[in-house]
Design a protein around this motif. Structure first.
Motif, short mmCIF file in Angstrom:
data_model
loop_
_atom_site.label_atom_id
_atom_site.label_comp_id
_atom_site.label_asym_id
_atom_site.label_seq_id
_atom_site.Cartn_x
_atom_site.Cartn_y
_atom_site.Cartn_z
N ALA A 37 47.30 -24.77 -75.26
CA ALA A 37 48.45 -25.54 -75.72
C ALA A 37 48.19 -27.01 -75.45
O ALA A 37 47.67 -27.37 -74.40
N VAL A 38 48.56 -27.85 -76.42
CA VAL A 38 48.59 -29.29 -76.18
C VAL A 38 49.99 -29.56 -75.66
O VAL A 38 50.99 -29.22 -76.31
N VAL A 39 50.07 -30.14 -74.46
CA VAL A 39 51.36 -30.39 -73.82
C VAL A 39 51.49 -31.86 -73.46
O VAL A 39 50.49 -32.54 -73.24
N THR A 40 52.72 -32.31 -73.39
CA THR A 40 53.00 -33.68 -72.97
C THR A 40 53.59 -33.64 -71.57
O THR A 40 54.56 -32.93 -71.30
N LEU A 41 52.94 -34.40 -70.69
CA LEU A 41 53.41 -34.62 -69.33
C LEU A 41 53.89 -36.06 -69.25
O LEU A 41 53.73 -36.83 -70.20
N GLU A 42 54.43 -36.44 -68.11
CA GLU A 42 54.82 -37.83 -67.90
C GLU A 42 53.64 -38.78 -68.12
O GLU A 42 53.79 -39.87 -68.63
N SER A 43 52.44 -38.31 -67.72
CA SER A 43 51.25 -39.17 -67.77
C SER A 43 50.52 -39.15 -69.12
O SER A 43 49.55 -39.87 -69.30
N GLY A 44 50.95 -38.31 -70.06
CA GLY A 44 50.30 -38.24 -71.36
C GLY A 44 50.09 -36.82 -71.83
O GLY A 44 50.67 -35.89 -71.29
N GLN A 45 49.24 -36.65 -72.83
CA GLN A 45 48.97 -35.32 -73.40
C GLN A 45 47.67 -34.75 -72.85
O GLN A 45 46.70 -35.48 -72.68
N ILE A 46 47.71 -33.44 -72.59
CA ILE A 46 46.51 -32.72 -72.18
C ILE A 46 46.51 -31.35 -72.86
O ILE A 46 47.55 -30.89 -73.34
N THR A 47 45.35 -30.71 -72.88
CA THR A 47 45.22 -29.35 -73.40
C THR A 47 45.01 -28.42 -72.21
O THR A 47 44.15 -28.67 -71.36
N VAL A 48 45.81 -27.36 -72.16
CA VAL A 48 45.77 -26.43 -71.03
C VAL A 48 45.80 -24.99 -71.54
O VAL A 48 46.26 -24.73 -72.65
N PRO A 49 45.31 -24.04 -70.73
CA PRO A 49 45.43 -22.62 -71.12
C PRO A 49 46.92 -22.21 -71.14
O PRO A 49 47.67 -22.57 -70.23
N VAL A 50 47.32 -21.49 -72.17
CA VAL A 50 48.72 -21.04 -72.27
C VAL A 50 49.09 -20.22 -71.05
O VAL A 50 50.20 -20.33 -70.53
N ARG A 51 48.17 -19.43 -70.52
CA ARG A 51 48.48 -18.57 -69.38
C ARG A 51 48.86 -19.37 -68.12
O ARG A 51 49.44 -18.84 -67.19
N SER A 52 48.55 -20.68 -68.11
CA SER A 52 48.88 -21.52 -66.95
C SER A 52 50.28 -22.11 -67.04
O SER A 52 50.73 -22.79 -66.11
N LEU A 53 50.98 -21.88 -68.15
CA LEU A 53 52.34 -22.40 -68.32
C LEU A 53 53.35 -21.42 -67.74
O LEU A 53 53.14 -20.21 -67.78
N GLU A 54 54.43 -21.96 -67.20
CA GLU A 54 55.49 -21.13 -66.63
C GLU A 54 56.84 -21.53 -67.20
O GLU A 54 57.15 -22.72 -67.23
N GLU A 55 57.59 -20.54 -67.63
CA GLU A 55 58.94 -20.79 -68.08
C GLU A 55 59.81 -20.87 -66.84
O GLU A 55 59.61 -20.14 -65.88
N GLY A 56 60.75 -21.80 -66.84
CA GLY A 56 61.58 -21.95 -65.64
C GLY A 56 62.94 -22.49 -65.94
O GLY A 56 63.39 -22.50 -67.08
N HIS A 57 63.56 -22.97 -64.88
CA HIS A 57 64.89 -23.53 -64.96
C HIS A 57 64.87 -24.92 -64.37
O HIS A 57 64.22 -25.16 -63.36
N LEU A 58 65.56 -25.85 -65.02
CA LEU A 58 65.64 -27.21 -64.49
C LEU A 58 66.60 -27.22 -63.33
O LEU A 58 67.65 -26.58 -63.36
N SER A 59 66.26 -27.95 -62.29
CA SER A 59 67.12 -28.04 -61.09
C SER A 59 68.21 -29.06 -61.29
O SER A 59 68.08 -30.01 -61.95
#
Length: 59
Positions: A37-59
């Motif tokens: 997956a190409v994802v956007t973080l605060e620091s920019g875009q990176i490509t990461v394995p989908v299996r490393s992503l976690e669905e969660g809840h915002l605090s």
């Protein structure tokens, strides 16, 4: 995260919180061939394995 779930999140009209290494991210696009997956973080875009992503809840 499973690739199919990432597809559902990407196509959802709702905002679903997703995290990479504890940081909130936005999924920009998915690559089925290499399961990344190409994802956007605060620091920019990176490509990461989908299996490393976690669905969660915002605090």
């Amino acid at each position: 995260m499973q690739y199919e779930r990432a597809q559902q999140i990407l196509s959802s009209e709702k905002t679903i919180p997703v995290f990479y290494e504890g940081s909130p991210i936005w999924i920009e696009k998915l690559n089925a061939q290499d399961q990344t997956a190409v994802v956007t973080l605060e620091s920019g875009q990176i490509t990461v394995p989908v299996r490393s992503l976690e669905e969660g809840h915002l605090s």
